[in-house]
Write a protein that holds these residues in place. Structure first.
Motif, PDB file in Angstrom:
ATOM      1  N   VAL A 176       0.834  -1.204   0.000  1.00 60.53           N
ATOM      2  CA  VAL A 176       0.000   0.000   0.000  1.00 60.53           C
ATOM      3  C   VAL A 176       0.870   1.256   0.000  1.00 60.53           C
ATOM      4  CG1 VAL A 176      -2.114  -0.992   0.922  1.00 60.53           C
ATOM      5  CG2 VAL A 176      -0.327  -0.298   2.509  1.00 60.53           C
ATOM      6  N   GLY A 177       1.902   1.220  -0.859  1.00 57.13           N
ATOM      7  CA  GLY A 177       2.660   2.431  -1.131  1.00 57.13           C
ATOM      8  C   GLY A 177       1.857   3.329  -2.050  1.00 57.13           C
ATOM      9  N   VAL A 178       2.518   4.099  -2.891  1.00 60.40           N
ATOM     10  CA  VAL A 178       1.816   5.045  -3.760  1.00 60.40           C
ATOM     11  C   VAL A 178       0.782   4.342  -4.632  1.00 60.40           C
ATOM     12  CG1 VAL A 178       2.092   6.674  -5.654  1.00 60.40           C
ATOM     13  CG2 VAL A 178       3.724   6.684  -3.764  1.00 60.40           C
ATOM     14  N   MET A 179       1.207   3.277  -5.339  1.00 65.43           N
ATOM     15  CA  MET A 179       0.303   2.596  -6.260  1.00 65.43           C
ATOM     16  C   MET A 179      -0.776   1.817  -5.517  1.00 65.43           C
ATOM     17  SD  MET A 179       0.037   2.311  -9.629  1.00 65.43           S
ATOM     18  CE  MET A 179      -1.645   2.796  -9.288  1.00 65.43           C
ATOM     19  N   GLY A 180      -0.375   1.066  -4.488  1.00 64.40           N
ATOM     20  CA  GLY A 180      -1.339   0.262  -3.749  1.00 64.40           C
ATOM     21  C   GLY A 180      -2.368   1.102  -3.026  1.00 64.40           C
ATOM     22  N   ALA A 181      -1.927   2.201  -2.402  1.00 66.18           N
ATOM     23  CA  ALA A 181      -2.868   3.086  -1.716  1.00 66.18           C
ATOM     24  C   ALA A 181      -3.838   3.701  -2.710  1.00 66.18           C
ATOM     25  CB  ALA A 181      -2.102   4.178  -0.969  1.00 66.18           C
ATOM     26  N   ASP A 182      -3.349   4.007  -3.898  1.00 69.70           N
ATOM     27  CA  ASP A 182      -4.219   4.536  -4.946  1.00 69.70           C
ATOM     28  C   ASP A 182      -5.276   3.507  -5.339  1.00 69.70           C
ATOM     29  OD1 ASP A 182      -4.724   6.832  -6.601  1.00 69.70           O
ATOM     30  OD2 ASP A 182      -4.002   5.682  -8.320  1.00 69.70           O
ATOM     31  N   HIS A 183      -4.883   2.236  -5.422  1.00 70.71           N
ATOM     32  CA  HIS A 183      -5.848   1.176  -5.740  1.00 70.71           C
ATOM     33  C   HIS A 183      -6.879   1.003  -4.623  1.00 70.71           C
ATOM     34  CE1 HIS A 183      -4.442  -0.134  -9.556  1.00 70.71           C
ATOM     35  NE2 HIS A 183      -3.281  -0.608  -9.142  1.00 70.71           N
ATOM     36  N   VAL A 184      -6.438   1.103  -3.382  1.00 73.55           N
ATOM     37  CA  VAL A 184      -7.390   1.010  -2.268  1.00 73.55           C
ATOM     38  C   VAL A 184      -8.435   2.114  -2.384  1.00 73.55           C
ATOM     39  CG1 VAL A 184      -7.665   1.251   0.233  1.00 73.55           C
ATOM     40  CG2 VAL A 184      -5.790  -0.132  -0.686  1.00 73.55           C
ATOM     41  N   ALA A 185      -7.985   3.339  -2.652  1.00 80.21           N
ATOM     42  CA  ALA A 185      -8.925   4.456  -2.802  1.00 80.21           C
ATOM     43  C   ALA A 185      -9.833   4.242  -4.001  1.00 80.21           C
ATOM     44  CB  ALA A 185      -8.143   5.760  -2.956  1.00 80.21           C
ATOM     45  N   ARG A 216     -14.973  -4.505  -2.591  1.00 80.94           N
ATOM     46  CA  ARG A 216     -14.487  -3.731  -1.450  1.00 80.94           C
ATOM     47  C   ARG A 216     -13.152  -4.300  -1.006  1.00 80.94           C
ATOM     48  NH1 ARG A 216     -15.173  -6.151   3.588  1.00 80.94           N
ATOM     49  NH2 ARG A 216     -16.488  -8.023   3.627  1.00 80.94           N
ATOM     50  N   VAL A 217     -12.360  -3.491  -0.329  1.00 82.53           N
ATOM     51  CA  VAL A 217     -11.073  -3.935   0.210  1.00 82.53           C
ATOM     52  C   VAL A 217     -11.311  -4.510   1.597  1.00 82.53           C
ATOM     53  CG1 VAL A 217      -8.734  -3.265   0.848  1.00 82.53           C
ATOM     54  CG2 VAL A 217      -9.843  -2.179  -1.114  1.00 82.53           C
ATOM     55  N   SER A 218     -11.052  -5.806   1.752  1.00 85.10           N
ATOM     56  CA  SER A 218     -11.293  -6.457   3.045  1.00 85.10           C
ATOM     57  C   SER A 218     -10.009  -6.640   3.846  1.00 85.10           C
ATOM     58  CB  SER A 218     -11.954  -7.824   2.833  1.00 85.10           C
ATOM     59  OG  SER A 218     -11.123  -8.667   2.050  1.00 85.10           O
ATOM     60  N   VAL A 219      -8.860  -6.708   3.150  1.00 82.85           N
ATOM     61  CA  VAL A 219      -7.578  -6.943   3.813  1.00 82.85           C
ATOM     62  C   VAL A 219      -6.506  -6.122   3.104  1.00 82.85           C
ATOM     63  CG1 VAL A 219      -5.740  -8.660   4.163  1.00 82.85           C
ATOM     64  CG2 VAL A 219      -8.112  -9.264   4.662  1.00 82.85           C
ATOM     65  N   VAL A 220      -5.593  -5.548   3.871  1.00 86.65           N
ATOM     66  CA  VAL A 220      -4.412  -4.901   3.296  1.00 86.65           C
ATOM     67  C   VAL A 220      -3.168  -5.441   3.990  1.00 86.65           C
ATOM     68  CG1 VAL A 220      -5.574  -2.784   2.576  1.00 86.65           C
ATOM     69  CG2 VAL A 220      -4.573  -2.928   4.870  1.00 86.65           C
ATOM     70  N   ASN A 221      -2.063  -5.360   3.270  1.00 84.10           N
ATOM     71  CA  ASN A 221      -0.775  -5.813   3.806  1.00 84.10           C
ATOM     72  C   ASN A 221       0.322  -4.914   3.257  1.00 84.10           C
ATOM     73  OD1 ASN A 221       1.719  -7.516   2.577  1.00 84.10           O
ATOM     74  ND2 ASN A 221       1.365  -8.074   4.699  1.00 84.10           N
ATOM     75  N   ASP A 222       1.333  -4.690   4.056  1.00 84.78           N
ATOM     76  CA  ASP A 222       2.504  -3.945   3.597  1.00 84.78           C
ATOM     77  C   ASP A 222       3.700  -4.341   4.456  1.00 84.78           C
ATOM     78  OD1 ASP A 222       3.027  -1.434   1.691  1.00 84.78           O
ATOM     79  OD2 ASP A 222       4.300  -1.222   3.464  1.00 84.78           O
ATOM     80  N   TYR A 223       4.906  -4.219   3.873  1.00 86.23           N
ATOM     81  CA  TYR A 223       6.087  -4.569   4.662  1.00 86.23           C
ATOM     82  C   TYR A 223       6.304  -3.570   5.803  1.00 86.23           C
ATOM     83  CZ  TYR A 223       9.114  -0.929   2.673  1.00 86.23           C
ATOM     84  OH  TYR A 223       9.686   0.262   2.317  1.00 86.23           O
ATOM     85  N   LEU A 224       5.643  -2.408   5.720  1.00 88.26           N
ATOM     86  CA  LEU A 224       5.601  -1.466   6.841  1.00 88.26           C
ATOM     87  C   LEU A 224       4.253  -1.642   7.543  1.00 88.26           C
ATOM     88  CD1 LEU A 224       7.023   1.759   5.132  1.00 88.26           C
ATOM     89  CD2 LEU A 224       8.229   0.204   6.680  1.00 88.26           C
TER      90      LEU A 224
END
Length: 335
Positions: A11-20, A30-38
């Motif tokens: 959920v960096g720049v591209m992933g966060a954009d996809h979530v939005a 809908r987004v039910s789960v997110v994951n990031d190395y941070l």
């Protein structure tokens, strides 16, 4: 049917954009789960999306019972293991390019998907969903320009992250023109040559920028691409196809321009990739969601397209690093 439950990994720049995008502009999901190395970044994103959870391990996120499909926006080196896990759990996945970072693992992904007997992998070459590129494709397929002979492309960024190196210009930027060539002409690229003009004084030390790539296709079509990622100006992507009976260009900010007919020249340059291709990303994800819900799973470039682009870019990096004046021929590729 209830909304498709998507796990977004990265959920960096591209992933966060996809979530939005999924949360506010896409229907049926809908987004039910997110994951990031941070982990803190994942928690922050999840807290802003109703009904969304952060899962610490990406493979656990894929396997989660509350996940129907997966969107990968993670770094390329992580894709192989994550894609194999998606295949193991038979979960449809939209994977941002690259499919993987080397030819061997990309071909293995193609074979593993083929063994399942059902397509599950779509690769995020969003230009295929852009209105201007689809208009150009329709024009070429309709035969108005006659036989396409040449294509000239420009790919310019104002800047790139500090970790960007010369090979990433090929793998992360030029890769789009690789897929555009295959999409517009419907044939494989058989050779690639990367030429390195004098480096721009504005490029970071050690970054060979700009670069010029030359492709040849199976039928002998010639494609040249200027890739310049530290212009300091804006985000410019242009494509011109020259045929036996005329030419057509996109990327001027005024839609498709035909030189064989009257057209207006002008417009503005978009500041970044999200402004230029925002519509394409929206269309891409919506069509992917619709395909998964309908059981088709893929509506766009698949695993083979991801593999083919990786093969061309790997040969391009070899050309770049060797400094040889001759093009690098691609080996015959078979799944």
């Amino acid at each position: 049917m209830s909304d498709l439950r998507i796990a977004v990994l990265g959920v960096g720049v591209m992933g966060a954009d996809h979530v939005a995008r999924i949360t506010s502009r896409i229907s049926g999901a809908r987004v039910s789960v997110v994951n990031d190395y941070l982990p803190e970044k994942a928690e922050q994103i999840a807290a802003a999306v109703p009904g969304c959870r952060a899962v610490a391990d990406p493979l656990d996120a894929i396997a989660d019972a509350q996940v129907d499909a997966v969107l990968l926006a993670t770094p390329g080196p992580t894709h192989e293991k994550q894609l194999l896990t998606c295949l193991e759990h038979r979960k449809p996945v939209l994977c941002e390019k690259p499919l993987t970072t080397d030819v061997t693992s990309s071909l293995e992904i193609v074979r593993r998907e083929a063994d399942l007997g059902v397509p599950l992998i779509q690769v995020g070459f969003m230009r295929r969903f852009d209105h201007e590129y689809t208009a150009l494709k329709t024009l070429l397929d309709g035969g108005e320009l006659g036989t396409p002979l040449l294509m000239h492309c420009v790919h310019r960024n104002a800047s790139v992250p500090p970790y960007f190196d010369s090979s990433m210009i090929v793998r992360d930027s030029l890769v789009h023109e690789v897929d555009v060539t295959r999409f517009l002409f419907g044939e494989e690229i058989t050779s690639i040559q990367v030429i390195t003009p004098s480096a721009s004084p504005g490029a970071p030390q050690g970054l060979q920028d700009p670069q010029v790539a030359v492709f040849t296709t199976e039928s002998g079509k010639h494609i040249d691409v200027e890739v310049f990622v530290t212009t300091g100006v804006a985000y410019e992507v242009r494509t011109e196809v020259v045929g036996e009976r005329g030419s057509a260009m996109i990327g001027l900010g005024v839609g498709l321009v035909r030189k064989s007919a009257p057209g207006r020249w002008g417009g503005t340059i978009t500041p970044g990739f999200r402004e230029r291709f925002g519509q394409a990303y929206d269309t891409e994800v919506q069509r992917w969601v619709d395909a998964v819900v309908s059981g088709v799973n893929v509506d766009g470039p698949g695993a083979w397209d991801g593999y083919a682009s990786t093969a061309v870019c790997e040969a391009g990096v070899k050309s770049l690093q060797s400094g040889r004046p001759e093009p690098v021929e691609l080996d015959e590729r078979r799944a």
